[in-house]
Design an enzyme around this catalytic site. Sequence first.
Site, PDB file in Angstrom:
ATOM      1  N   HIS A  69      24.708 -15.842  -6.999  1.00  0.00           N
ATOM      2  CA  HIS A  69      23.551 -16.596  -7.486  1.00  0.00           C
ATOM      3  C   HIS A  69      22.243 -16.136  -6.841  1.00  0.00           C
ATOM      4  O   HIS A  69      21.162 -16.563  -7.253  1.00  0.00           O
ATOM      5  CB  HIS A  69      23.760 -18.091  -7.218  1.00  0.00           C
ATOM      6  CG  HIS A  69      23.114 -18.975  -8.250  1.00  0.00           C
ATOM      7  ND1 HIS A  69      22.054 -18.571  -9.024  1.00  0.00           N
ATOM      8  CD2 HIS A  69      23.387 -20.253  -8.635  1.00  0.00           C
ATOM      9  CE1 HIS A  69      21.686 -19.551  -9.824  1.00  0.00           C
ATOM     10  NE2 HIS A  69      22.475 -20.579  -9.613  1.00  0.00           N
TER      11      HIS A  69
ATOM     12  N   ASP B 239      21.593 -15.590 -12.313  1.00  0.00           N
ATOM     13  CA  ASP B 239      21.484 -17.010 -12.645  1.00  0.00           C
ATOM     14  C   ASP B 239      22.557 -17.407 -13.652  1.00  0.00           C
ATOM     15  O   ASP B 239      23.251 -16.560 -14.229  1.00  0.00           O
ATOM     16  CB  ASP B 239      20.096 -17.313 -13.202  1.00  0.00           C
ATOM     17  CG  ASP B 239      19.009 -17.158 -12.132  1.00  0.00           C
ATOM     18  OD1 ASP B 239      19.297 -17.440 -10.955  1.00  0.00           O
ATOM     19  OD2 ASP B 239      17.896 -16.728 -12.479  1.00  0.00           O
TER      20      ASP B 239
END
Length: 439
Positions: free
Chosen positions: A411, A415
């Site tokens: 992350h 995304d």
Amino acid sequence: MAKFELKLPKMGESVAEATITNWLKNVGDTIAADEAVLEIATDKVDSEVPSEVSGTLSEILFQVNDVVKVGQTIAIIETEGGAVAEPVAQAVAAAPVVEAVDAAVEVAKEIAAPADFSGSDKFYSPLVKNIAKEEGISVAELDTIAGSGKDGRVTKEDLLQYIKNRGNQPAVPAATTAPASTPAPVAAPVAAPATQAVPVSVNGADEIVEMDRMRKLISKYMVESVQTSAHVQSFIEVDVTNIVKWRDKVKNEFEKRESEKLTFTPIFMEAVAKALKDFPMMNISVEGEYIIKKKNINLGMAAALPNGNLIVPVIKNADQLNLVGMAKAVNDLGNRAKAGKLKPDDTQGGTYTVTNVGTFGSVFGTPIINQPQVGILALGAIRKVPAVIETPEGDFIGIRQKMFLSHSYDHRVVDGALGGSFVKRVADYLEAWDSNRTI
């Protein structure tokens, strides 16, 4: 009699050194050409070093557990006659040669020493460790560097700035220059790792087993990956009924024609390679604050070894292979992994990894990213399940073959929209499988 220098051979683009794990020959033993002389280990695989000539092993220059650089001389072999590829200097220069070799051994040991970071309580990224090792920075010295990263972690920039400043500073004063009132540093902490306490069974019935070398490396890499990447998962269920029926129809003919088994793995790998072309920002790696976009799509496929350990051989340029080529690559790497015949270069250069947890009956999983990659896909077991089937005449319940795809991604740079879209694209390719496809 002539003398031949046995050197550590080049084992792949990114393999610069190896650890000697076992000498198969002793001084005085006769060696045939192409016969294995010693066993070595890199970060990923074990391998053997064969002799290029026939002769007698006269000198061993490194011992077990020594770290040796590619191209360094590791042994001397005496041969009959004078026609050898790289003879050692003449007898008149024997003494200087021996002194030079002894010096090389000491230098190699000094270079290898900083590579052991197990004595430090701090976490350092693989990149920082490599730079420290190349610059000859010990663990104790590295621990003194103030880090600007999260929780005081030393970053690449911190280390490079320290190295730059260190080169402009005078040498560290010797202990004799310290004030008399200041106690001299003791050597006990340096020796501490060698006297590490061994766990003791409380009731006397438990068995205590030390991890083997491969398990220690896996443990180290898994912890570092969790500490480095912000792991997030996305899951999607896929209907692979058409793939199951198609494979059942063509697998026997394929095996008869190609002398290769057609498993589900190459089919899934083909879909992953296509999706990576569609989403190139999944085919990246992270180095500090920089993103490296990979030109080639090299798929790692996690494979279990007979001893229970894990290894990840890599299919190079996977997007350029047709299904026949992919099947052959998967089978070749899988068979050599089980037989312990992988070469160091077989595990290098991966840009994305796939692991088949369905082999052990798992429906889905949350795999750990293979650093410095940013994603890994777990393939769950294929199961027959009742499902709603939509038709122009209405919906009805039928038996379908389904599986879960579990996508773990970093992350920090990926995304949810990208991570979820990527695994959805893989699912779309699988569900759109052409039942009339020829192979």
